[in-house]
Design a protein around this motif. Sequence first.
Motif, PDB file in Angstrom:
ATOM      1  N   GLU A 189       0.597  -0.749   0.073  1.00 59.51           N
ATOM      2  CA  GLU A 189      -0.301   0.269   0.019  1.00 59.51           C
ATOM      3  C   GLU A 189       0.352   1.282  -0.624  1.00 59.51           C
ATOM      4  O   GLU A 189       0.541   2.485  -0.576  1.00 59.51           O
ATOM      5  CB  GLU A 189      -1.000   0.133   1.181  1.00 59.51           C
ATOM      6  CG  GLU A 189      -1.808  -0.520   1.362  1.00 59.51           C
ATOM      7  CD  GLU A 189      -3.099  -1.049   2.625  1.00 59.51           C
ATOM      8  OE1 GLU A 189      -3.968   0.442   2.132  1.00 59.51           O
ATOM      9  OE2 GLU A 189      -3.433  -2.056   2.997  1.00 59.51           O
ATOM     10  N   ALA A 191       3.833   1.341  -1.498  1.00 59.05           N
ATOM     11  CA  ALA A 191       4.570   1.945  -2.544  1.00 59.05           C
ATOM     12  C   ALA A 191       3.797   2.809  -3.671  1.00 59.05           C
ATOM     13  O   ALA A 191       3.018   2.674  -3.835  1.00 59.05           O
ATOM     14  CB  ALA A 191       4.453   0.227  -2.935  1.00 59.05           C
ATOM     15  N   GLU A 192       5.126   3.160  -4.743  1.00 58.46           N
ATOM     16  CA  GLU A 192       4.271   3.627  -5.673  1.00 58.46           C
ATOM     17  C   GLU A 192       4.643   2.953  -6.640  1.00 58.46           C
ATOM     18  O   GLU A 192       3.794   3.232  -7.530  1.00 58.46           O
ATOM     19  CB  GLU A 192       5.143   4.862  -5.640  1.00 58.46           C
ATOM     20  CG  GLU A 192       5.080   6.134  -4.016  1.00 58.46           C
ATOM     21  CD  GLU A 192       5.924   7.124  -4.667  1.00 58.46           C
ATOM     22  OE1 GLU A 192       6.525   7.840  -6.363  1.00 58.46           O
ATOM     23  OE2 GLU A 192       5.638   8.414  -3.816  1.00 58.46           O
ATOM     24  N   ARG A 193       5.259   2.378  -6.481  1.00 62.23           N
ATOM     25  CA  ARG A 193       5.586   1.486  -7.937  1.00 62.23           C
ATOM     26  C   ARG A 193       6.201  -0.271  -7.754  1.00 62.23           C
ATOM     27  O   ARG A 193       7.007  -0.931  -8.616  1.00 62.23           O
ATOM     28  CB  ARG A 193       6.885   1.955  -9.030  1.00 62.23           C
ATOM     29  CG  ARG A 193       6.285   3.706  -9.537  1.00 62.23           C
ATOM     30  CD  ARG A 193       8.467   4.088  -9.574  1.00 62.23           C
ATOM     31  NE  ARG A 193       9.274   3.720  -9.085  1.00 62.23           N
ATOM     32  CZ  ARG A 193       9.678   4.588  -7.805  1.00 62.23           C
ATOM     33  NH1 ARG A 193       8.518   5.462  -7.955  1.00 62.23           N
ATOM     34  NH2 ARG A 193      10.271   4.612  -7.000  1.00 62.23           N
ATOM     35  N   ASP A 259       9.327  -0.081  -6.163  1.00 61.03           N
ATOM     36  CA  ASP A 259      10.135   0.173  -5.250  1.00 61.03           C
ATOM     37  C   ASP A 259      10.090  -0.851  -4.230  1.00 61.03           C
ATOM     38  O   ASP A 259      11.015  -1.056  -3.125  1.00 61.03           O
ATOM     39  CB  ASP A 259       9.542   1.778  -4.625  1.00 61.03           C
ATOM     40  CG  ASP A 259       8.377   2.060  -4.633  1.00 61.03           C
ATOM     41  OD1 ASP A 259       7.500   0.984  -5.241  1.00 61.03           O
ATOM     42  OD2 ASP A 259       7.517   2.742  -4.333  1.00 61.03           O
ATOM     43  N   LEU A 328      -6.161   3.192  -4.097  1.00 59.42           N
ATOM     44  CA  LEU A 328      -4.616   3.342  -4.354  1.00 59.42           C
ATOM     45  C   LEU A 328      -4.365   4.521  -5.611  1.00 59.42           C
ATOM     46  O   LEU A 328      -6.305   4.522  -6.371  1.00 59.42           O
ATOM     47  CB  LEU A 328      -4.778   2.026  -4.464  1.00 59.42           C
ATOM     48  CG  LEU A 328      -4.117   0.899  -3.654  1.00 59.42           C
ATOM     49  CD1 LEU A 328      -3.932  -0.329  -3.950  1.00 59.42           C
ATOM     50  CD2 LEU A 328      -3.239   2.098  -2.885  1.00 59.42           C
ATOM     51  N   GLN A 329      -3.689   4.693  -6.005  1.00 61.53           N
ATOM     52  CA  GLN A 329      -3.699   5.425  -7.141  1.00 61.53           C
ATOM     53  C   GLN A 329      -2.321   5.110  -8.516  1.00 61.53           C
ATOM     54  O   GLN A 329      -1.419   5.780  -8.747  1.00 61.53           O
ATOM     55  CB  GLN A 329      -3.262   7.530  -7.045  1.00 61.53           C
ATOM     56  CG  GLN A 329      -3.900   7.537  -5.662  1.00 61.53           C
ATOM     57  CD  GLN A 329      -5.668   8.079  -6.512  1.00 61.53           C
ATOM     58  OE1 GLN A 329      -5.357   8.517  -7.795  1.00 61.53           O
ATOM     59  NE2 GLN A 329      -5.812   8.059  -5.140  1.00 61.53           N
ATOM     60  N   ARG A 330      -2.418   4.375  -8.885  1.00 68.15           N
ATOM     61  CA  ARG A 330      -1.825   3.253  -9.484  1.00 68.15           C
ATOM     62  C   ARG A 330      -2.120   2.804 -10.145  1.00 68.15           C
ATOM     63  O   ARG A 330      -1.276   2.079 -11.204  1.00 68.15           O
ATOM     64  CB  ARG A 330      -0.434   2.506  -8.473  1.00 68.15           C
ATOM     65  CG  ARG A 330       0.130   2.594  -7.032  1.00 68.15           C
ATOM     66  CD  ARG A 330       1.045   1.648  -6.855  1.00 68.15           C
ATOM     67  NE  ARG A 330       0.149   0.193  -5.833  1.00 68.15           N
ATOM     68  CZ  ARG A 330      -0.052  -0.063  -5.221  1.00 68.15           C
ATOM     69  NH1 ARG A 330       0.519   0.619  -4.379  1.00 68.15           N
ATOM     70  NH2 ARG A 330      -0.176  -1.022  -4.831  1.00 68.15           N
ATOM     71  N   TRP A 333       0.676   3.050 -13.608  1.00 68.62           N
ATOM     72  CA  TRP A 333       1.330   2.301 -13.665  1.00 68.62           C
ATOM     73  C   TRP A 333       1.204   0.949 -14.327  1.00 68.62           C
ATOM     74  O   TRP A 333       2.001   0.499 -14.721  1.00 68.62           O
ATOM     75  CB  TRP A 333       1.559   2.443 -12.341  1.00 68.62           C
ATOM     76  CG  TRP A 333       3.201   1.297 -11.737  1.00 68.62           C
ATOM     77  CD1 TRP A 333       2.935  -0.006 -10.899  1.00 68.62           C
ATOM     78  CD2 TRP A 333       4.510   1.135 -11.924  1.00 68.62           C
ATOM     79  NE1 TRP A 333       3.644  -0.740 -11.084  1.00 68.62           N
ATOM     80  CE2 TRP A 333       5.003  -0.427 -11.202  1.00 68.62           C
ATOM     81  CE3 TRP A 333       5.000   2.094 -12.855  1.00 68.62           C
ATOM     82  CZ2 TRP A 333       6.559  -0.127 -11.721  1.00 68.62           C
ATOM     83  CZ3 TRP A 333       6.460   2.122 -12.553  1.00 68.62           C
ATOM     84  CH2 TRP A 333       7.040   0.573 -12.200  1.00 68.62           C
TER      85      TRP A 333
END
Length: 557
Positions: A189, A191-193, A259, A328-330, A333
């Motif tokens: 949660e 993490a960005e990538r 990441d 989440l905002q992925r 990605w």
Amino acid sequence: MQQLRIHGARRVFLVPGESYLPCIDALNEHKGAIEPIVCRQESGAAYMAEAMGKLTGEPGICFVTRGPGATNASIGVHTAFQDSTPMILFIGQVGNDFYEREAFQEIDYRRMFGQMAKWVAQIDRTERIPEYIARAFSVATSGRPGPVVLALPEDTLWGTAEVADLPRYTRTYSHPGADDMRRMAALLEAAERPFMIVGGTGWTREAMGHVEDFAVRFQVPVGTAWRRLECFDQRSPNAAGHVGWAMTPELRQRLRDADVILAVGTRLGEATTEGYTVIESPMPRQKLIHVYPDASELGRVFAPTQAIVADVASFASALAPLSPREPLQRKAWVESARAEYLASLEPLPSKGPLSLDMAAAIAAKQLPPDACITVGAGNYALYPHRYRQYTGPGTSLVPTVGSMGYGLPAAISAKLEDPDRTVVCYAGDGCFQMNLQELGVALQYRVGVVVLVFNNGIWGTIRSHQEREFPGRNIALSFTNPDFTALVRSYGGHGEVVERTEDFSAALARACAFADREKLPALIELRYDADGIAPGETLSGIRDAAYARQQAATPSN
């Protein structure tokens, strides 16, 4: 044989030998329950057993004679070890009355197989047969699955004993703890990538479904580890491609930019990590959550941020109740990873009248989604790896150990296990000739496999390395091939040559129809320009780049 039947063995692969004649005779007592498959060479028999272990999750069973039989079969044991495949190899052995005299074909199998098997033993007393075989099944399937080798001295096999049967073995599972799952979810949660890599053995449709649902909920792209293409449905919106040697530059960069990496069921070996560079050893640049069924593997090569001891099925079940605590905002990605993967399915340009890129893409669309693709080793393998979207367990049989000669025996084993499934073997001309004699098994047991032979007359992978290191000095890597189509026809099969891209689709349809109708092997020989060595790569390009490096490294006068 009675003990094998108790533990669920339905098929044994063997090359007969006088050293274990009582076992062969005992098959008479188990007709209809245990099917003997008589192979032509022990490496083919061992490969077939290993492939069955991959397909079923139960130990593949192989019998070979002592000495030469065992040494021939060792390649299958090595494959099972590095591929984490449950398998049991039984070897006839000289009697204990002759042991330690270097009797005819005598070998100490504990020493020979000690580093390539989970357990090696010799059954010296007839009454202990049930005990040893029960243990062999348990060892082969527990923790990290792998091969077991049991030597059978002649006096043990010819002996008699009154002893009770043991119950069928029970597989053990390793389940993750609730705290493990909470910590893992928190890392993802934050993490960005993030990126997930799945691999290893023990996957089921249910486990794959849990992993895919989790990846969607947590917005994580998913790649399959090197030659573990069947571990995730690549039609999924979260599928991001095949991780390892020859991966696309975009996927390689995405892994480096990640990441957090969640590795499930895979050891993250040399091939998957491209020589431990994309994920570095011993300390990865990315935070690593490593999930593996064998505790001794965790922390051995990589220092993980979090290590979880669990088999893939148990871990996948534990994913089901997890959901992100906040939105989440992925999405971007995941979508960009998917777009890059889909772009890689478009055939790359290639020279010559026959484009292997186009042929592989045509086969990917023309074959059924559940078709089983088997591959040995060589640069030709990069074509089905790249252009085929694998859909789940049983759709790919490939040795991660990179052993040649695997494709045809594996294809035969797959077709024996599921006669209604389309099975296609991709084989280089050198790879195919290492076990082409197993066409005799396809003839004898009416096994309708399709074989695509990539004929360029060279040891292609080695030649590419030779041009890279010693440009323009090629030697000892070419050979003259037989007429493969005449060869397969001598085994009752169908054969034809394809030299142009536009002829491939119809030829593949004819081959599949023949194999399905006649239940005999069909072969297509693909003759192409050897300069086209891999997707998007040529030998001449490799050679020119090597010359340029040499020139740049040479001091100017």
